[in-house]
Design a protein around this motif. Structure first.
Motif, short mmCIF file in Angstrom:
data_model
loop_
_atom_site.label_atom_id
_atom_site.label_comp_id
_atom_site.label_asym_id
_atom_site.label_seq_id
_atom_site.Cartn_x
_atom_site.Cartn_y
_atom_site.Cartn_z
N TYR A 211 -10.67 -14.32 -8.99
CA TYR A 211 -11.61 -13.76 -9.98
C TYR A 211 -10.92 -13.53 -11.32
N ARG A 217 -15.47 -14.14 -12.37
CA ARG A 217 -16.41 -14.71 -11.39
C ARG A 217 -15.78 -14.82 -10.01
N HIS A 218 -16.60 -14.63 -8.98
CA HIS A 218 -16.15 -14.94 -7.61
C HIS A 218 -16.42 -16.43 -7.40
N PRO A 219 -15.44 -17.18 -6.91
CA PRO A 219 -15.65 -18.63 -6.77
C PRO A 219 -16.80 -18.96 -5.81
N GLY A 220 -17.14 -18.01 -4.93
CA GLY A 220 -18.24 -18.25 -4.00
C GLY A 220 -19.60 -17.97 -4.63
N GLY A 221 -19.60 -17.53 -5.87
CA GLY A 221 -20.86 -17.19 -6.56
C GLY A 221 -20.88 -15.71 -6.88
N GLY A 222 -21.55 -15.37 -7.96
CA GLY A 222 -21.65 -13.95 -8.36
C GLY A 222 -20.43 -13.54 -9.17
N ARG A 223 -20.46 -12.28 -9.54
CA ARG A 223 -19.45 -11.76 -10.45
C ARG A 223 -18.71 -10.60 -9.79
#
Ligand code: DON
Length: 312
Positions: A211, A217-223
């Motif tokens: 992140y 950002r989280h690489p899996g989606g979302g912040r």
């Protein structure tokens, strides 16, 4: 020309395996003194989703002060910029466990990465709960960041530091006298010692740092955090992440990094890579001797630096 990261990492790991003078393993926490200085591991998680490993990249080690990065991220999520009323943002120029500035500065630690600052952060994260609640939250956070539910606390290391953490007890009590610790010092330290005793391997640690390379950002989606917060955490890692050797680390390596006395270092190349290195032998400032050397070599060979334009 495309970087052959695999070859670079393999060569660095081979080189480090042969080094004779590997520094001194931390012995002020007796359980850490048992670790074999022959270990060297390295893992690089790239922004385009690759994972490259060398040496003992899947052997767990005590992350110790590297946990301060994750604890700081949680505390900022809880109280935001109010945290800066209780902890500064300046390099200390002193050892990680120093008490000397606290009297002059009315119990406000210089930054969240020296022990005094991290103990204030642990106090914030306690938030009226029992240590096991705060520790559970931190553990869930690093598991979420790395996508690995296998990450755990080494209870023997936590117990070992609880038995011998007299300096940290002094720091917590001293800050309590200034009103900058709000819970009972033994509860705050219970939480702090357990966060330091989290065990991760280089692979898990490089994944957990993504992140910070991805502007929050989280690489899996979302912040995980806002871009501004990610940049600020990176700035603190660069200026304060290696204590009184932070200047030398910036000079030699040129990217944000946070060390731990277990011999690990988490280093971030914004937009490019999240890197974890581990070698238990420490230099005189309490930072991994070969870990620093390996990062210096990696930065040199890749051209990665926050002080120059990104390489092609
Ligand atoms: O509080 C301590 O002394 C340890 N648990 C952590 C210190 C540490 O990792 C300093 N980093 N290089």
């Amino acid at each position: 020309m495309a970087l052959d990261l695999d070859a670079i990492i393999a060569e660095i790991a081979d080189g480090m395996a042969k080094v004779e003078h590997r520094g001194r393993v931390a012995d002020y926490i007796p359980e850490l003194a048992k670790v074999d200085p022959a270990y060297f591991g390295m893992a690089v998680a790239t922004a385009d989703g690759r994972m490259l490993c060398g040496g003992h990249a899947t052997t767990p080690f005590s992350i110790q002060s590297i946990s301060k990065v994750f604890a700081l991220t949680l505390a900022l999520g809880k109280v935001g910029d109010q945290l800066w009323n209780r902890v500064g943002r300046e390099p200390s120029g002193n050892a990680f466990n120093s008490i000397v500035q606290l009297e002059h500065e009315q119990g406000i630690p210089r930054n969240p990465f020296i022990n005094a600052g991290a103990i204030v952060v642990a106090d914030v994260n306690l938030g009226g709960h029992q240590p096991r609640v705060a520790i559970g939250e931190l553990l869930r956070f690093v598991r979420y960041l790395s996508g690995d539910d296998g990450i755990a606390i080494n209870e023997a290391v936590a117990a070992s530091e609880t038995m011998t953490g007299f300096r940290n007890m002094a720091l917590a009590n001293y800050m309590r006298a200034f009103g900058n610790i709000h819970h009972a010092p033994e509860l705050v330290l219970g939480s702090y010692f357990h966060q330091c005793a989290i065990e991760m391997d280089c692979r898990q640690l490089a994944l957990a740092g993504r992140y910070l390379m991805l502007d929050g950002r989280h690489p899996g989606g979302g912040r995980v955090v806002s871009p501004r917060r990610a940049r600020r955490i990176n700035a603190l890692m660069l200026t304060c992440g290696h204590y009184d050797a932070s200047g030398d680390f910036a000079f030699r390596v040129g990217i944000p990094g946070k060390s731990g006395v277990g011999g690990g270092i988490l280093a971030i190349v914004p937009g490019r890579a999240s890197i974890a290195v581990w070698s238990p032998g420490l230099n005189a400032s309490g930072n991994s001797q070969l870990g620093t050397r390996a990062l210096e070599e990696l930065a040199q060979r890749t051209g990665w630096s926050v002080f120059s334009p990104p390489p092609d």
